[in-house]
Scaffold this motif. Sequence first.
Motif, short mmCIF file in Angstrom:
data_model
loop_
_atom_site.label_atom_id
_atom_site.label_comp_id
_atom_site.label_asym_id
_atom_site.label_seq_id
_atom_site.Cartn_x
_atom_site.Cartn_y
_atom_site.Cartn_z
N HIS A 48 0.85 -1.19 0.00
CA HIS A 48 0.00 0.00 0.00
C HIS A 48 0.89 1.25 0.00
N GLU A 49 1.91 1.25 0.84
CA GLU A 49 2.79 2.42 0.93
C GLU A 49 3.72 2.55 -0.27
N HIS A 88 -5.65 8.22 7.12
CA HIS A 88 -4.90 7.95 5.90
C HIS A 88 -5.45 8.80 4.75
N CYS A 123 0.81 10.54 3.43
CA CYS A 123 -0.22 9.75 4.11
C CYS A 123 0.39 8.98 5.28
N HIS A 173 0.98 3.72 -3.41
CA HIS A 173 1.28 5.15 -3.31
C HIS A 173 2.58 5.49 -4.05
N PHE A 204 -0.85 2.71 6.66
CA PHE A 204 -1.02 1.97 5.43
C PHE A 204 -1.56 0.56 5.65
#
Length: 175
Positions: free
Chosen positions: A29-30, A126, A135, A34, A138
Amino acid sequence: MDSLLYYLIPMMLVVGAVAFMEWFAAWSHEHIMHGWGWGWHQSHHEPHDAALEKNDLYAVVFAAFAIALYFGAAWLWPLWWIAIGITIYGVLYFFMHDGLVHQRWPFKYVPRKGYLKRVYQAHRLHHAVKGRDGCVSFGFVYAESAAKLRKKLQDDRRGLPTSAREDRDQRPSGH
């Protein structure tokens, strides 16, 4: 002893796969969603009325991987239990993230206390940042406290040059 291992090993594989998936989901996710995978994930950070979003393709990829492991279990039995762990994580993700946090089910429920409130608040924080940069939180099943996350957001915001803060404030808000 053999009968204990008969149950213990599969249980450890399932629990281990669920725990690994939370780590991997937070990492991807990070660093992917992203990062270079923002093209799919961006839809998740923008307002929309559609039932599906491009970001849902990530769930399809993870599901395809689990399905491949189920088929691979014909040659290597531990893969079956790992696939079950990934599937359980997918169900947790669906209920926690899509259902609880983003209300993608037909009824509304906002937790008022405990663990569910913590996860809910963490993921809402987030989405407090517009765009993909800056953000926090995660993960999808584990979440730091809202107070720690708010402090991270404040510290990050203070570290930005004024022009970058103004640019970030001009971006459209996510959902």
